[in-house]
Design a protein around this motif. Structure first.
Motif, PDB file in Angstrom:
ATOM      1  N   GLU A 125      47.471  12.790  24.214  1.00  0.00           N
ATOM      2  CA  GLU A 125      47.811  11.953  25.357  1.00  0.00           C
ATOM      3  C   GLU A 125      47.409  10.522  25.023  1.00  0.00           C
ATOM      4  O   GLU A 125      46.264  10.258  24.635  1.00  0.00           O
ATOM      5  CB  GLU A 125      47.073  12.418  26.615  1.00  0.00           C
ATOM      6  CG  GLU A 125      47.585  11.657  27.816  1.00  0.00           C
ATOM      7  CD  GLU A 125      47.121  12.209  29.155  1.00  0.00           C
ATOM      8  OE1 GLU A 125      46.335  13.164  29.177  1.00  0.00           O
ATOM      9  OE2 GLU A 125      47.549  11.635  30.163  1.00  0.00           O
ATOM     10  N   TRP A 127      49.297   6.349  23.920  1.00  0.00           N
ATOM     11  CA  TRP A 127      50.425   5.418  23.887  1.00  0.00           C
ATOM     12  C   TRP A 127      51.116   5.492  22.545  1.00  0.00           C
ATOM     13  O   TRP A 127      50.488   5.787  21.536  1.00  0.00           O
ATOM     14  CB  TRP A 127      49.918   4.006  24.168  1.00  0.00           C
ATOM     15  CG  TRP A 127      49.324   3.898  25.532  1.00  0.00           C
ATOM     16  CD1 TRP A 127      48.007   4.031  25.867  1.00  0.00           C
ATOM     17  CD2 TRP A 127      50.036   3.684  26.756  1.00  0.00           C
ATOM     18  NE1 TRP A 127      47.837   3.902  27.221  1.00  0.00           N
ATOM     19  CE2 TRP A 127      49.069   3.685  27.803  1.00  0.00           C
ATOM     20  CE3 TRP A 127      51.387   3.489  27.089  1.00  0.00           C
ATOM     21  CZ2 TRP A 127      49.408   3.493  29.138  1.00  0.00           C
ATOM     22  CZ3 TRP A 127      51.730   3.293  28.415  1.00  0.00           C
ATOM     23  CH2 TRP A 127      50.745   3.300  29.424  1.00  0.00           C
ATOM     24  N   GLU A 138      44.293   3.653  24.760  1.00  0.00           N
ATOM     25  CA  GLU A 138      44.298   2.621  25.806  1.00  0.00           C
ATOM     26  C   GLU A 138      43.529   1.374  25.342  1.00  0.00           C
ATOM     27  O   GLU A 138      43.991   0.240  25.490  1.00  0.00           O
ATOM     28  CB  GLU A 138      43.626   3.230  27.056  1.00  0.00           C
ATOM     29  CG  GLU A 138      43.612   2.341  28.271  1.00  0.00           C
ATOM     30  CD  GLU A 138      44.954   2.362  29.004  1.00  0.00           C
ATOM     31  OE1 GLU A 138      45.583   3.434  29.068  1.00  0.00           O
ATOM     32  OE2 GLU A 138      45.352   1.288  29.487  1.00  0.00           O
ATOM     33  N   ARG A 155      54.006   5.866  27.280  1.00  0.00           N
ATOM     34  CA  ARG A 155      52.988   6.895  27.480  1.00  0.00           C
ATOM     35  C   ARG A 155      53.527   8.216  26.909  1.00  0.00           C
ATOM     36  O   ARG A 155      54.677   8.586  27.178  1.00  0.00           O
ATOM     37  CB  ARG A 155      52.726   7.030  28.984  1.00  0.00           C
ATOM     38  CG  ARG A 155      51.571   7.901  29.345  1.00  0.00           C
ATOM     39  CD  ARG A 155      50.286   7.111  29.321  1.00  0.00           C
ATOM     40  NE  ARG A 155      49.137   8.006  29.424  1.00  0.00           N
ATOM     41  CZ  ARG A 155      47.953   7.727  28.959  1.00  0.00           C
ATOM     42  NH1 ARG A 155      47.719   6.576  28.362  1.00  0.00           N
ATOM     43  NH2 ARG A 155      46.963   8.573  29.092  1.00  0.00           N
ATOM     44  N   LYS A 157      52.565  12.375  26.336  1.00  0.00           N
ATOM     45  CA  LYS A 157      51.663  13.505  26.581  1.00  0.00           C
ATOM     46  C   LYS A 157      52.389  14.747  26.096  1.00  0.00           C
ATOM     47  O   LYS A 157      53.403  15.134  26.676  1.00  0.00           O
ATOM     48  CB  LYS A 157      51.351  13.604  28.085  1.00  0.00           C
ATOM     49  CG  LYS A 157      50.334  14.670  28.407  1.00  0.00           C
ATOM     50  CD  LYS A 157      50.006  14.643  29.893  1.00  0.00           C
ATOM     51  CE  LYS A 157      49.033  15.766  30.213  1.00  0.00           C
ATOM     52  NZ  LYS A 157      48.708  15.858  31.613  1.00  0.00           N
TER      53      LYS A 157
END
Ligand code: ME8
Length: 489
Positions: A125, A127, A138, A155, A157
């Motif tokens: 999870e 970027w 992040e 994003r 995931k």
């Protein structure tokens, strides 16, 4: 074979999203020059380049062109081959990551990492920057954008297999400590070491949403992350674990741009450690060509097309300019005006003028070219060779140019045009030998020009061991000017 006698150099393999530009021409020309230099040394050389054909970015480019990915990559890959032909790139192999042998090697390589207990399943999870095909946390983002290229990130995931990069922190630090040249040039060394010391996170090595990729062995829902696939090209191209792999591996140098240094200086050696394969000797991270301070790139639209540039200027002038304008490792601004200034100043006024003047006088002289080697003291072949060992093309050219300029100065200081008999014979002997030696030293940088010099001197192209004053045995006959002056603003 003695390891000393072989030399294996690679370029990055380029994404086939669009035709080549001056940015990816740069490491390709650099690799070509160093390959040619080592051939001049009499070594057995393997020079690898190629195209990186999988992943989300290529898939998107194919979609945009409304073509099947394979049809699309076949077309773009061919454009790279054509461009390299135009630019005189003497590669030994052009690998494509869609080659069946490569696909097979990727599956075998990954199976080894799995066997060694370095792969586990989890969930990623974070970027993702599609243009860079890179994952970011992040904290790494800059103002919410990609920290490398400044573009939008998305994003992600998804379930993923991870490679235990964290396990290799100590061994990597030991590698950098024991092998001074591994992280080259020196200015890049500390930034990598500091980041590795700061701690390594395991890296995601598969994706489930990107299917234009190599299937992950043992789990049909997963596809190999394009970077893992791409790095393996350096050994799959040699037929790992057999064939030429046995002769040429480990690589003597992987030439890469600074933005992909992390993949090569950290992830690649850790993957090799895990697979139990010897490590390359050097990762050389070069700098960027910029335009008004911004990295030149296809997506920013500020690139220069090397093929159309070569219809305006000679290929040799372009090759020379790329290596002469800034030290390999640093950034520099690209402009046609600077290219023109180098052509008029160094190629026409220094080199072209020297060869023209010497050949004009030598052709008219009726006698032997004989004397003592007055000019040899200005020649530093050992220094040039040492610069080339460090991929310091800029330093090597400075030393070659010091010799060219001393030779031109010798003509002026001794008013060679007015000499007669033994004095003329001696002066021409020196100058013809200087031109002959320059033809050899310049050959890797400007192969056509070097061959033209040798031809006008009436000598065979020599090798590095011929770069010393001896008997001049050629039959000089002036040919066409090496370079033409170009109009500047
Ligand atoms: O990164 N100045 O491919 P890529 C100097 N497929 N060099 C530049 C440049 C510029 N403005 N722009 C690009 C990839 N380059 C991956 C590599 S390797 C296993 C996989 C050069 O098509 C530079 O060497 O984006 C950079 O590393 C390379 O082109 C990237 O080409």
């Amino acid at each position: 074979m003695d390891k000393q006698e072989k030399f294996y150099v690679t370029t990055p393999i380029y994404y086939v999203t669009d035709a080549p530009h001056i940015g990816n021409t740069y490491p390709t020309v650099a690799a070509d020059i160093i390959a040619r230099w080592h051939r001049l040394r009499g070594e057995k050389v393997f020079f690898l380049t190629g195209t990186d054909e999988h992943g989300e970015k290529v898939q998107k480019a194919a979609d945009a062109a409304k073509e099947e990915p394979k049809v699309f990559v076949d077309k773009i890959s061919l454009r790279y081959k054509e461009a390299w032909k135009t630019l005189g790139i003497s590669y030994d192999k052009f690998i494509r990551t869609t080659d069946p042998e490569h696909l097979d090697a990727v599956a075998r390589f990954i199976s080894k990492l799995v066997e060694n207990g370095d792969v586990y399943k989890g969930q990623y999870e974070g970027w993702y920057c599609v243009p860079d095909e890179s994952f970011f946390t992040e904290l790494q983002l800059k103002d919410g954008k990609c920290p490398d290229c400044g573009r939008e990130v998305k994003r992600v995931k998804e379930d993923s297999y991870f490679f235990k990069l964290s396990k290799y922190q100590d061994r990597l630090l030991e590698l950098y400590d024991k092998n001074e040249d591994f992280l080259s040039p020196k200015l890049r060394r500390q930034e990598v070491i500091n980041r590795v010391k700061g701690g390594l996170k395991d890296v995601s090595m598969t994706r489930t949403t990107v299917k234009w990729a190599v299937p992950f062995p043992g789990d049909k829902d997963h596809f190999v992350y394009v970077w893992v696939d791409a790095l393996i090209n350096y050994i799959s191209a040699l037929g790992w674990p057999d064939g030429t792999f046995k002769v040429f591996w480990p690589a003597d140098v992987h030439i890469v741009g600074k933005e992909i240094n992390w993949f090569h200086s950290v992830i690649w050696p850790a993957m090799l450690m895990s697979a139990g394969i010897e490590l390359p000797a050097m990762i050389f991270a070069h700098g960027w060509w910029t335009s008004e301070g911004k990295k030149m790139s296809k997506s920013l639209g500020n690139f220069v097309d090397p093929v159309s540039l070569s219809s305006k200027y000679s290929v040799d002038a372009i090759r020379y300019f790329l290596m002469r304008e800034m030290p390999f490792g640093e950034d520099g601004d690209f402009s046609e005006e600077s290219l023109k200034a180098r052509i008029n100043g160094e190629l026409v006024a220094d080199l072209g003028n020297l060869v023209y003047r010497v050949l004009t006088l030598a052709e008219k002289f009726d006698g032997k070219f004989d004397g003592s080697a007055d000019l040899e003291k200005h020649l530093d072949v050992v220094g040039i060779d040492e610069s080339m060992d460090r991929l310091d093309y800029y330093g090597a050219l400075e030393k070659i140019w010091a010799f060219i300029r001393s030779s031109n100065k010798y003509i002026n200081d001794n008013k060679v045009w007015s000499l007669k008999g033994a004095e003329m014979s001696n002066a021409l002997y020196n100058l013809l030998e200087a031109c002959r030696i320059c033809s050899i030293l310049l050959y890797p940088f400007m192969p056509d020009t070097a061959q033209s010099i040798a031809q006008q001197l009436g000598v065979e192209m020599g090798t590095l061991k011929d770069c010393k004053f001896g008997a001049f045995t050629g039959k000089p006959k002036r040919g066409k000017m090496l370079f033409e002056k170009v109009l500047t603003k």
